[in-house]
Design a protein around this motif. Sequence first.
Motif, PDB file in Angstrom:
ATOM      1  N   SER A 221      30.677 -23.687 -32.790  1.00 14.78           N
ATOM      2  CA  SER A 221      31.470 -22.584 -33.280  1.00 14.78           C
ATOM      3  C   SER A 221      31.867 -22.231 -34.296  1.00 14.78           C
ATOM      4  O   SER A 221      32.367 -21.412 -35.039  1.00 14.78           O
ATOM      5  CB  SER A 221      32.830 -23.718 -32.783  1.00 14.78           C
ATOM      6  N   LYS A 222      31.648 -22.909 -35.437  1.00 20.97           N
ATOM      7  CA  LYS A 222      31.634 -22.277 -36.883  1.00 20.97           C
ATOM      8  C   LYS A 222      30.592 -21.263 -36.400  1.00 20.97           C
ATOM      9  O   LYS A 222      30.422 -19.353 -37.168  1.00 20.97           O
ATOM     10  CB  LYS A 222      30.758 -22.852 -37.715  1.00 20.97           C
ATOM     11  N   ALA A 223      29.276 -21.124 -36.248  1.00 17.09           N
ATOM     12  CA  ALA A 223      28.374 -20.009 -35.913  1.00 17.09           C
ATOM     13  C   ALA A 223      29.291 -18.875 -35.206  1.00 17.09           C
ATOM     14  O   ALA A 223      29.163 -17.940 -35.628  1.00 17.09           O
ATOM     15  CB  ALA A 223      27.164 -20.426 -35.744  1.00 17.09           C
ATOM     16  N   ILE A 224      29.510 -19.041 -34.352  1.00 18.03           N
ATOM     17  CA  ILE A 224      30.767 -18.390 -32.963  1.00 18.03           C
ATOM     18  C   ILE A 224      31.588 -17.187 -34.086  1.00 18.03           C
ATOM     19  O   ILE A 224      31.352 -15.898 -34.280  1.00 18.03           O
ATOM     20  CB  ILE A 224      31.427 -18.873 -31.919  1.00 18.03           C
ATOM     21  N   ALA A 225      32.355 -17.985 -35.023  1.00 23.02           N
ATOM     22  CA  ALA A 225      33.042 -17.249 -36.284  1.00 23.02           C
ATOM     23  C   ALA A 225      32.198 -16.937 -36.956  1.00 23.02           C
ATOM     24  O   ALA A 225      32.628 -15.556 -37.241  1.00 23.02           O
ATOM     25  CB  ALA A 225      33.697 -18.984 -36.491  1.00 23.02           C
TER      26      ALA A 225
ATOM     27  N   ARG B 114      36.135 -13.320 -30.339  1.00 18.72           N
ATOM     28  CA  ARG B 114      35.663 -15.279 -30.546  1.00 18.72           C
ATOM     29  C   ARG B 114      36.257 -15.962 -29.179  1.00 18.72           C
ATOM     30  O   ARG B 114      35.332 -17.319 -29.430  1.00 18.72           O
ATOM     31  CB  ARG B 114      36.028 -15.599 -32.040  1.00 18.72           C
ATOM     32  N   SER B 115      37.318 -15.333 -28.720  1.00 19.48           N
ATOM     33  CA  SER B 115      37.604 -16.725 -28.456  1.00 19.48           C
ATOM     34  C   SER B 115      36.563 -16.218 -26.926  1.00 19.48           C
ATOM     35  O   SER B 115      36.877 -17.511 -25.713  1.00 19.48           O
ATOM     36  CB  SER B 115      38.836 -16.322 -27.628  1.00 19.48           C
ATOM     37  N   GLY B 116      36.732 -15.501 -26.481  1.00 24.14           N
ATOM     38  CA  GLY B 116      35.645 -14.997 -24.975  1.00 24.14           C
ATOM     39  C   GLY B 116      34.034 -15.873 -25.633  1.00 24.14           C
ATOM     40  O   GLY B 116      33.797 -16.506 -24.737  1.00 24.14           O
TER      41      GLY B 116
ATOM     42  N   GLN C 240      33.183 -18.351 -27.460  1.00 27.50           N
ATOM     43  CA  GLN C 240      33.327 -19.787 -27.542  1.00 27.50           C
ATOM     44  C   GLN C 240      33.320 -20.717 -25.511  1.00 27.50           C
ATOM     45  O   GLN C 240      32.674 -20.832 -25.930  1.00 27.50           O
ATOM     46  CB  GLN C 240      34.509 -20.368 -28.273  1.00 27.50           C
ATOM     47  N   THR C 241      34.326 -19.469 -24.908  1.00 32.60           N
ATOM     48  CA  THR C 241      33.795 -20.335 -23.639  1.00 32.60           C
ATOM     49  C   THR C 241      33.132 -19.808 -23.303  1.00 32.60           C
ATOM     50  O   THR C 241      33.207 -20.740 -22.508  1.00 32.60           O
ATOM     51  CB  THR C 241      35.416 -19.617 -23.195  1.00 32.60           C
ATOM     52  N   ILE C 242      32.320 -19.336 -23.023  1.00 34.02           N
ATOM     53  CA  ILE C 242      30.661 -18.884 -22.834  1.00 34.02           C
ATOM     54  C   ILE C 242      30.345 -19.857 -23.215  1.00 34.02           C
ATOM     55  O   ILE C 242      29.411 -20.671 -22.595  1.00 34.02           O
ATOM     56  CB  ILE C 242      30.120 -17.690 -22.982  1.00 34.02           C
ATOM     57  N   MET C 243      30.156 -19.939 -24.354  1.00 35.87           N
ATOM     58  CA  MET C 243      29.161 -20.726 -25.333  1.00 35.87           C
ATOM     59  C   MET C 243      29.249 -22.978 -24.902  1.00 35.87           C
ATOM     60  O   MET C 243      29.067 -23.337 -23.938  1.00 35.87           O
ATOM     61  CB  MET C 243      29.611 -21.465 -26.934  1.00 35.87           C
ATOM     62  N   MET C 244      30.908 -22.662 -23.975  1.00 40.11           N
ATOM     63  CA  MET C 244      31.555 -24.195 -23.953  1.00 40.11           C
ATOM     64  C   MET C 244      30.956 -24.091 -21.948  1.00 40.11           C
ATOM     65  O   MET C 244      30.677 -25.083 -22.430  1.00 40.11           O
ATOM     66  CB  MET C 244      32.649 -24.063 -24.797  1.00 40.11           C
ATOM     67  N   SER C 245      31.121 -23.180 -21.850  1.00 39.28           N
ATOM     68  CA  SER C 245      30.229 -23.417 -20.413  1.00 39.28           C
ATOM     69  C   SER C 245      29.090 -24.025 -20.258  1.00 39.28           C
ATOM     70  O   SER C 245      29.160 -24.413 -18.853  1.00 39.28           O
ATOM     71  CB  SER C 245      30.863 -21.796 -19.746  1.00 39.28           C
ATOM     72  N   SER C 246      28.188 -24.109 -21.547  1.00 39.09           N
ATOM     73  CA  SER C 246      27.556 -24.445 -20.735  1.00 39.09           C
ATOM     74  C   SER C 246      27.551 -25.659 -20.926  1.00 39.09           C
ATOM     75  O   SER C 246      26.778 -27.215 -20.150  1.00 39.09           O
ATOM     76  CB  SER C 246      26.582 -24.925 -21.897  1.00 39.09           C
ATOM     77  N   ASN C 247      29.024 -26.772 -21.372  1.00 37.79           N
ATOM     78  CA  ASN C 247      28.640 -28.225 -20.673  1.00 37.79           C
ATOM     79  C   ASN C 247      28.598 -28.351 -19.143  1.00 37.79           C
ATOM     80  O   ASN C 247      28.525 -29.478 -18.931  1.00 37.79           O
ATOM     81  CB  ASN C 247      30.338 -28.387 -21.643  1.00 37.79           C
ATOM     82  N   HIS C 248      29.370 -27.411 -18.575  1.00 34.89           N
ATOM     83  CA  HIS C 248      29.919 -27.312 -16.928  1.00 34.89           C
ATOM     84  C   HIS C 248      27.899 -27.344 -16.665  1.00 34.89           C
ATOM     85  O   HIS C 248      27.726 -28.093 -15.756  1.00 34.89           O
ATOM     86  CB  HIS C 248      30.790 -27.089 -16.534  1.00 34.89           C
ATOM     87  N   LEU C 249      28.034 -25.834 -16.545  1.00 33.42           N
ATOM     88  CA  LEU C 249      26.123 -25.737 -16.519  1.00 33.42           C
ATOM     89  C   LEU C 249      24.841 -26.698 -16.988  1.00 33.42           C
ATOM     90  O   LEU C 249      24.531 -26.737 -15.794  1.00 33.42           O
ATOM     91  CB  LEU C 249      25.925 -24.551 -17.459  1.00 33.42           C
TER      92      LEU C 249
ATOM     93  N   PRO D 115      41.750 -22.082 -30.547  1.00 32.62           N
ATOM     94  CA  PRO D 115      41.546 -22.271 -32.328  1.00 32.62           C
ATOM     95  C   PRO D 115      40.954 -20.615 -32.675  1.00 32.62           C
ATOM     96  O   PRO D 115      41.316 -21.103 -34.054  1.00 32.62           O
ATOM     97  CB  PRO D 115      40.766 -23.737 -32.179  1.00 32.62           C
ATOM     98  N   HIS D 116      40.314 -20.414 -32.473  1.00 32.62           N
ATOM     99  CA  HIS D 116      39.708 -19.353 -32.703  1.00 32.62           C
ATOM    100  C   HIS D 116      40.696 -18.118 -33.048  1.00 32.62           C
ATOM    101  O   HIS D 116      40.676 -17.067 -33.334  1.00 32.62           O
ATOM    102  CB  HIS D 116      38.616 -18.399 -32.396  1.00 32.62           C
ATOM    103  N   GLN D 117      41.824 -18.352 -32.172  1.00 31.33           N
ATOM    104  CA  GLN D 117      42.863 -17.477 -32.600  1.00 31.33           C
ATOM    105  C   GLN D 117      44.046 -17.901 -33.235  1.00 31.33           C
ATOM    106  O   GLN D 117      44.610 -17.752 -34.536  1.00 31.33           O
ATOM    107  CB  GLN D 117      43.757 -17.263 -31.105  1.00 31.33           C
ATOM    108  N   VAL D 118      43.845 -19.334 -34.066  1.00 30.66           N
ATOM    109  CA  VAL D 118      45.180 -20.117 -34.936  1.00 30.66           C
ATOM    110  C   VAL D 118      44.648 -20.185 -36.265  1.00 30.66           C
ATOM    111  O   VAL D 118      45.459 -19.922 -36.731  1.00 30.66           O
ATOM    112  CB  VAL D 118      45.357 -21.226 -34.223  1.00 30.66           C
ATOM    113  N   PHE D 119      42.909 -20.601 -36.183  1.00 29.92           N
ATOM    114  CA  PHE D 119      42.874 -20.397 -37.412  1.00 29.92           C
ATOM    115  C   PHE D 119      41.763 -19.535 -37.758  1.00 29.92           C
ATOM    116  O   PHE D 119      40.739 -19.072 -37.139  1.00 29.92           O
ATOM    117  CB  PHE D 119      42.175 -22.117 -37.387  1.00 29.92           C
TER     118      PHE D 119
END
Length: 411
Positions: A123-127, A135-137, A139-148, A332-336
Amino acid sequence: MNDLSKGKNKKHIILSLLFLGWCLSYLDRMAMNVSIVEIAKEFDLSPAALGVVLSSFFAGYALMQVPGGWLADKYGSRKVVVVSIIFWSIFTVLTGFAGSLISMIMIRFLFGLGEGGYPAASSKAIADSFPKKERSGAQTIMMSSNHLGGVIAPLIATPLLIWIGWRNVFIAIGVLGIVMAWLLWRYLKPENMQVESDEKESTEKVPFKKLMKNPTLWKLSIMWFGMSTLIWGLISWMPLYLTQVRGLNLLAMGMLTSVPALTGAIGMIIGGRLYQKHFNGREKYYAPVFSLLAILFLYLLFNAPSVGLVITYQALCTTFHGLVFAIIMAMPHQVFSKNIIGSSIGFINLGGMLGALLAPTAMGLLIEKFNGSYTAAFIYLIVCAFLTVLAATSLSSISKKNLDMPIKESV
C-alpha cells in the motif's frame, strides 16, 4: 508527452507486479486450505486441531501488521516488500517438510510473520507511485487480487495436490516466490516511483501515538475485523463443509470454491470504481447496506437445500463483501497522507487479521462442540460481521477539501 507515457507505464508495471505478489501470497494461503483435507488425514487431526493449524498463520500475520507498516514508512516499501516475499517463500517450502502438528503450527506462524509485512508495504508502494487522486483506484485493483487469488488457487493447487501431493505443492509455490521477489526488487526502484503531481499533500511527520487518536482509523479497523472474520471463516472451513457435509469430492470442491472468489474479485473492482465516483464521502450510507446484504446471503448459504444454492449464496455474499472491502481499503488513501499510509493500513489490517486469526479456531471449537454441526460456527461469523455494520454507520463524512487533514481535525 513521451516522459508522461513512460511514467504511466512504470506505475502500471509496479501495480501489476504488486498485484501478482498479492496473488502469490493468496496462493500460498489457499494451498493450505485446499490441502487441509489431506493434512487432516495424514496427521489424524480433530476439528479443533485443524482450527489451530489454520489460525497459526494469522497469529504471525496479525503480529506483523503494525511493525510492517512502520518499517515501510521508515525504510521504504521496496525493502519491506522484497524481504517479506523471500521470508514467506522460505517457510512455504518448509511447510512441505513439516513432520508433526507442532512443527506445522510453528512453520505456519513464521510464514504468517513473513507475509505480514507485505500488505502495508504494498500500500505504501501505491502511495509512492501514484498521485493522490489515483490511489484509491489503484489500491482496490491491487486488493482485488485477494479474491482473484481465491479463483486461481483452487484451480492450480487442487490439480497439483492430486498430481504431486500436498508437500510438493508448497515447495513449488515457495520457489515461485523467490522469482517474484527478484522481479519486485528490480522494478520498485526509487526512480520508478516518483510521482509528478500538482496536488498539494501534507508531508508532516505524524507520531504513531497521534495517529492512534484518529477515530476513523479505529472504525475502519473494526469494520475490517467483522468482514475479515466472515470471509476467512468461509475460506478456512468451506472446503471441509463442502466435502464432509455436502458430499463433494476434492476436485469438485476445488472447482466450485473458485466461483465465489471470482464474484468477490468483481465486487472489489467494481467497488473501487464506484468509490471514486459515488462512495467517497458517503461511506456511512453504502458500507452498512452492503455489509447487511453479505450477512443475509451468509445466513441463506448454510440453510440452502442444495449445493448449487450454497455456491450461489456464497457468491452473492462475497460480492457484497468485496464492495465493503473496497471501501475499507480505498478510504485510507483519502484520509491519510502517504508518509503515514503504511502505518495506517497496517493498523487497519491488524483488526482484520485478528478476526481472521480467531475465526478458524472458534469455528473448529464450535463444530467439535456441536458434534460436527456447522450451524453455530456460521452464526459466529454473522455476529462478528454485525460489528462492521455498527462501525460503518458511525463513520464521519470526509470533506474533499480537507482530505489530507483529518488527523489534525480529529485530535
